[in-house]
Design a protein around this motif. Structure first.
Motif, PDB file in Angstrom:
ATOM      1  N   TYR A  66       0.812  -1.209   0.000  1.00 57.22           N
ATOM      2  CA  TYR A  66       0.000   0.000   0.000  1.00 57.22           C
ATOM      3  C   TYR A  66       0.846   1.260   0.000  1.00 57.22           C
ATOM      4  CZ  TYR A  66       0.664   1.073   4.943  1.00 57.22           C
ATOM      5  OH  TYR A  66       1.195   1.423   6.146  1.00 57.22           O
ATOM      6  N   TYR A 108      -3.154   2.021  -4.096  1.00 61.28           N
ATOM      7  CA  TYR A 108      -3.681   1.068  -3.121  1.00 61.28           C
ATOM      8  C   TYR A 108      -3.278   1.561  -1.748  1.00 61.28           C
ATOM      9  CZ  TYR A 108      -4.102  -3.516  -0.771  1.00 61.28           C
ATOM     10  OH  TYR A 108      -4.425  -4.553   0.067  1.00 61.28           O
ATOM     11  N   SER A 112      -8.471   2.485   0.255  1.00 68.72           N
ATOM     12  CA  SER A 112      -9.006   2.424  -1.105  1.00 68.72           C
ATOM     13  C   SER A 112      -8.073   1.727  -2.080  1.00 68.72           C
ATOM     14  CB  SER A 112      -9.307   3.841  -1.598  1.00 68.72           C
ATOM     15  OG  SER A 112      -8.132   4.623  -1.564  1.00 68.72           O
ATOM     16  N   SER A 113      -8.654   1.361  -3.209  1.00 72.87           N
ATOM     17  CA  SER A 113      -7.931   0.715  -4.298  1.00 72.87           C
ATOM     18  C   SER A 113      -8.529   1.251  -5.596  1.00 72.87           C
ATOM     19  CB  SER A 113      -8.120  -0.805  -4.201  1.00 72.87           C
ATOM     20  OG  SER A 113      -7.540  -1.454  -5.305  1.00 72.87           O
ATOM     21  N   TYR A 114      -7.694   1.915  -6.404  1.00 73.22           N
ATOM     22  CA  TYR A 114      -8.242   2.516  -7.618  1.00 73.22           C
ATOM     23  C   TYR A 114      -7.157   2.774  -8.656  1.00 73.22           C
ATOM     24  CZ  TYR A 114      -6.721   6.885  -5.321  1.00 73.22           C
ATOM     25  OH  TYR A 114      -5.996   7.862  -4.702  1.00 73.22           O
ATOM     26  N   ASP A 137     -12.643   3.074  -9.249  1.00 75.36           N
ATOM     27  CA  ASP A 137     -12.489   2.240  -8.060  1.00 75.36           C
ATOM     28  C   ASP A 137     -12.490   0.780  -8.501  1.00 75.36           C
ATOM     29  OD1 ASP A 137     -12.459   4.210  -5.972  1.00 75.36           O
ATOM     30  OD2 ASP A 137     -14.591   4.532  -6.368  1.00 75.36           O
ATOM     31  N   GLU A 139     -10.688  -3.223  -7.135  1.00 76.97           N
ATOM     32  CA  GLU A 139      -9.823  -3.967  -6.226  1.00 76.97           C
ATOM     33  C   GLU A 139      -8.646  -4.579  -6.974  1.00 76.97           C
ATOM     34  OE1 GLU A 139     -10.039  -4.073  -2.894  1.00 76.97           O
ATOM     35  OE2 GLU A 139     -11.724  -2.683  -3.090  1.00 76.97           O
ATOM     36  N   LYS A 140      -7.524  -4.653  -6.289  1.00 78.61           N
ATOM     37  CA  LYS A 140      -6.313  -5.226  -6.880  1.00 78.61           C
ATOM     38  C   LYS A 140      -6.567  -6.637  -7.408  1.00 78.61           C
ATOM     39  CE  LYS A 140      -2.916  -6.408  -4.098  1.00 78.61           C
ATOM     40  NZ  LYS A 140      -1.661  -6.452  -3.315  1.00 78.61           N
ATOM     41  N   GLU A 141      -7.282  -7.452  -6.638  1.00 77.03           N
ATOM     42  CA  GLU A 141      -7.545  -8.837  -7.036  1.00 77.03           C
ATOM     43  C   GLU A 141      -8.340  -8.899  -8.334  1.00 77.03           C
ATOM     44  OE1 GLU A 141      -8.207  -7.547  -3.967  1.00 77.03           O
ATOM     45  OE2 GLU A 141      -6.477  -8.427  -2.952  1.00 77.03           O
ATOM     46  N   GLU A 142      -9.262  -7.961  -8.528  1.00 78.29           N
ATOM     47  CA  GLU A 142     -10.049  -7.929  -9.762  1.00 78.29           C
ATOM     48  C   GLU A 142      -9.166  -7.597 -10.968  1.00 78.29           C
ATOM     49  OE1 GLU A 142     -14.135  -5.897 -11.531  1.00 78.29           O
ATOM     50  OE2 GLU A 142     -13.463  -5.374  -9.514  1.00 78.29           O
TER      51      GLU A 142
END
Length: 159
Positions: A66, A108, A112-114, A137, A139-142
């Motif tokens: 992060y 990240y 938040s994650s964007y 927006d 997620e890192k996994e997505e």
């Protein structure tokens, strides 16, 4: 042969198209981010470069830690900071230099994650979007899942 859309255009998607003029090394690829086509000027990629840059982005994201953004800078200020400091550790989706019409950075933090991105190519339409900073927006996994699936569906028979 067209492979089709991987992901959601409203977030992140890669649309794998046909090979360009029968070439094994060049293929149509559309990359969508936040409902916007970031390959708007040219969608023909050089497959070895595209494939290797997908792999690098996956590796970068899987090892990503992060970033402290607790002071909540605006998207534009953060984008400009990344541009001025050559923040390669945040840069993603630079998959093919001739086709990517926007520069993208992944952020990240604990909260938040964007992805923030901005069109740089003056040929992009509508021209009013060039230079503006957009925010998605996600997620890192997505992101990793979509890039992995694209990687698995791209031909590696280049010669």
């Amino acid at each position: 042969m067209t492979m089709g859309l991987i992901g959601e255009r409203t977030k992140l998607a890669i649309d794998i198209g046909d090979h360009w003029e029968g070439s094994k090394q060049n293929q149509h690829m559309k990359v969508w981010l936040g409902g916007k086509d970031i390959t708007s000027v040219d969608d023909v990629v050089y497959l070895p470069t595209f494939y290797n840059n997908l792999k690098k982005d996956i590796e970068k994201l899987e090892s990503y830690t992060y970033t402290d953004t607790d002071n909540d800078p605006s998207d534009a200020a953060l984008f400009n900071h990344f541009e001025m400091t050559d923040a390669a550790q945040h840069r993603i989706l630079a998959l093919d230099l001739t086709t990517m019409s926007a520069r993208c950075y992944y952020v990240y933090s604990r909260k938040s994650s964007y992805i923030i991105f901005s069109y740089w190519d003056e040929r992009h339409e509508p021209r009013s979007e060039v230079g503006k900073v957009f925010h998605v927006d996600i997620e890192k996994e997505e992101i990793v899942t979509i890039l992995h699936e694209a990687l698995q569906n791209i031909s590696t028979e280049w010669y």
